[in-house]
Design a protein around this motif. Structure first.
Motif, PDB file in Angstrom:
ATOM      1  N   ALA A 293      -5.462 -28.041  26.525  1.00  0.00           N
ATOM      2  CA  ALA A 293      -4.200 -27.309  26.383  1.00  0.00           C
ATOM      3  C   ALA A 293      -3.514 -27.811  25.127  1.00  0.00           C
ATOM      4  CB  ALA A 293      -3.299 -27.525  27.602  1.00  0.00           C
ATOM      5  N   VAL A 294      -3.178 -26.886  24.234  1.00  0.00           N
ATOM      6  CA  VAL A 294      -2.483 -27.236  22.988  1.00  0.00           C
ATOM      7  C   VAL A 294      -1.015 -26.880  23.167  1.00  0.00           C
ATOM      8  CG1 VAL A 294      -2.407 -26.966  20.493  1.00  0.00           C
ATOM      9  CG2 VAL A 294      -4.581 -26.677  21.703  1.00  0.00           C
ATOM     10  N   MET A 295      -0.160 -27.910  23.193  1.00  0.00           N
ATOM     11  CA  MET A 295       1.260 -27.730  23.445  1.00  0.00           C
ATOM     12  C   MET A 295       2.043 -27.768  22.127  1.00  0.00           C
ATOM     13  SD  MET A 295       1.048 -27.401  26.691  1.00  0.00           S
ATOM     14  CE  MET A 295       2.733 -27.557  27.276  1.00  0.00           C
ATOM     15  N   SER A 296       3.383 -27.863  22.216  1.00  0.00           N
ATOM     16  CA  SER A 296       4.217 -27.826  21.014  1.00  0.00           C
ATOM     17  C   SER A 296       4.132 -29.107  20.199  1.00  0.00           C
ATOM     18  CB  SER A 296       5.680 -27.568  21.392  1.00  0.00           C
ATOM     19  OG  SER A 296       5.822 -26.278  21.921  1.00  0.00           O
ATOM     20  N   ASN A 297       4.094 -30.263  20.857  1.00  0.00           N
ATOM     21  CA  ASN A 297       4.063 -31.522  20.110  1.00  0.00           C
ATOM     22  C   ASN A 297       2.935 -32.451  20.531  1.00  0.00           C
ATOM     23  OD1 ASN A 297       5.022 -32.253  22.605  1.00  0.00           O
ATOM     24  ND2 ASN A 297       6.728 -33.477  21.840  1.00  0.00           N
ATOM     25  N   HIS A 298       1.974 -31.928  21.293  1.00  0.00           N
ATOM     26  CA  HIS A 298       0.810 -32.725  21.694  1.00  0.00           C
ATOM     27  C   HIS A 298      -0.281 -31.802  22.209  1.00  0.00           C
ATOM     28  CE1 HIS A 298       2.813 -32.080  25.560  1.00  0.00           C
ATOM     29  NE2 HIS A 298       1.664 -32.375  26.153  1.00  0.00           N
ATOM     30  N   TYR A 299      -1.462 -32.360  22.403  1.00  0.00           N
ATOM     31  CA  TYR A 299      -2.531 -31.581  23.025  1.00  0.00           C
ATOM     32  C   TYR A 299      -3.349 -32.474  23.956  1.00  0.00           C
ATOM     33  CZ  TYR A 299      -6.016 -33.553  19.735  1.00  0.00           C
ATOM     34  OH  TYR A 299      -6.852 -34.400  19.043  1.00  0.00           O
ATOM     35  N   HIS A 300      -3.962 -31.828  24.953  1.00  0.00           N
ATOM     36  CA  HIS A 300      -4.802 -32.497  25.942  1.00  0.00           C
ATOM     37  C   HIS A 300      -6.232 -31.973  25.835  1.00  0.00           C
ATOM     38  CE1 HIS A 300      -1.373 -33.947  28.523  1.00  0.00           C
ATOM     39  NE2 HIS A 300      -0.782 -32.905  27.971  1.00  0.00           N
TER      40      HIS A 300
END
Length: 328
Positions: A65-72
């Protein structure tokens, strides 16, 4: 105290790992800053790099999951695949990432022109690259370096883009793996970015959902998303490589978990528990706790008390990490 990477990653303990990288800048990795400038296109940079590297490395993608200020990313290291590669295949894969050396370039052009000492040097280099191509540190390094370079050029600046080294959690058993995958796939919903898993852009759950919707038989391995770790059904003899679950069961589990998280009164829908929780012997309260607090509550090792104790012994820990016990 921060532990060295070699005490956190061990294939003797588990081939599954959850990794997280966070952006250090207030301008965000992919969202919009206070001035209204949008960086949303950077999410596609990372998603494209994740899927591209999965076709080069001996590493499978279980979830991302690519989020606004990080990714997993949830990764599976396939050492057996790396061990089966020939020298030619290793060089082809590595040269798709880097230039290699003069000798490896000559080898690919005309290996018969090399002397025996030169061939030995190529073979030695290939063994080094074989190891790197199943190393999650190199996997994460390439994603982060390429993203930082592009972002620095776009922002017209230099300096650190990422908060620090990526965070890594070892997933020691099936329950920990599935809980972590659900935690990652539900990140956009918990953040209020989306309302359903299938509408969550730049996530593995969206790609799996769309593939399942289009496929005539969504649980058939050949019809699942390439470069992703396949769902291979319930445990059985001669089990192929993959997540021990049907894709449709996993989608149902994620959907159910997401609905429960948004309810004020969780006990109101206990009668709707999917059968999969019984089959995996997952207690509903423990499952909900795992899927909501996976990153904040647990540190480097995640799994049952027995699995953590065994992994701690394998990794040479003097004592079992107290913060990781009694997860399931």
């Amino acid at each position: 105290m921060t532990k060295p990477r070699n005490t956190l990653v061990s294939l003797d303990a588990t081939p599954y790992y959850h990794c997280v990288s966070r952006c250090v800048r207030r301008a965000f990795l992919c969202g919009s800053d206070n001035n209204g400038r949008c960086y949303e296109h950077r999410r596609q940079w990372i998603e494209d790099k994740i899927t591209a590297l999965a076709g080069i490395f001996a590493i499978d993608i279980c979830a991302y999951a690519v989020m606004s200020n990080h990714y997993h990313v949830v990764l599976h290291i396939d050492k057996d695949a790396a061990d089966s590669w020939s020298v030619d295949e290793i060089l082809e894969r590595w040269h798709s990432l880097y230039k290699g050396t003069v000798l490896t370039q000559r080898y690919r052009g005309n290996k018969n022109s090399l002397t025996k000492p030169e061939l030995d040097a190529v073979n030695e280099k290939a063994e080094l690259w074989r190891h790197r191509l199943c190393d999650i540190s190199w996997f994460m390094r390439i994603i982060n370096e390429s993203t930082a370079r592009l972002a620095n050029v776009e922002d017209g600046c230099t300096g650190r883009f990422w908060e620090g080294r990526y965070k890594s959690q070892a997933l020691l058993d099936e329950q920990a793996l599935l809980a972590c995958m659900a935690y990652v796939d539900l990140n956009p919903i918990r953040a209020g970015m989306n309302t359903t898993p299938e509408s969550s852009a730049h996530t593995s759950i969206q790609r799996r959902s769309l593939q399942a919707k289009r496929a005539h038989s969504p649980n058939h391995r050949q019809q699942q998303v390439k470069a992703f770790m396949p769902f291979v059904g319930n445990p059985r003899k001669d089990m192929p490589k993959g997540v021990p679950l049907r894709l449709t069961d996993y989608l149902e589990l994620v959907d159910w978990t997401g609905r429960i998280i948004r309810e004020d009164k969780r006990s109101a829908i206990h009668h709707q528990l999917p059968p999969i929780l019984d089959r995996l012997q997952l207690d509903p309260k423990h499952w909900l706790y795992l899927s909501q607090n996976f990153e904040s509550r647990f540190k480097n090792l995640v799994g049952s008390a027995f699995a953590i104790k065994r992994a701690a012994e394998t990794l040479g820990y003097r004592r079992t990490p107290r913060s990781c016990i009694n997860l399931l």
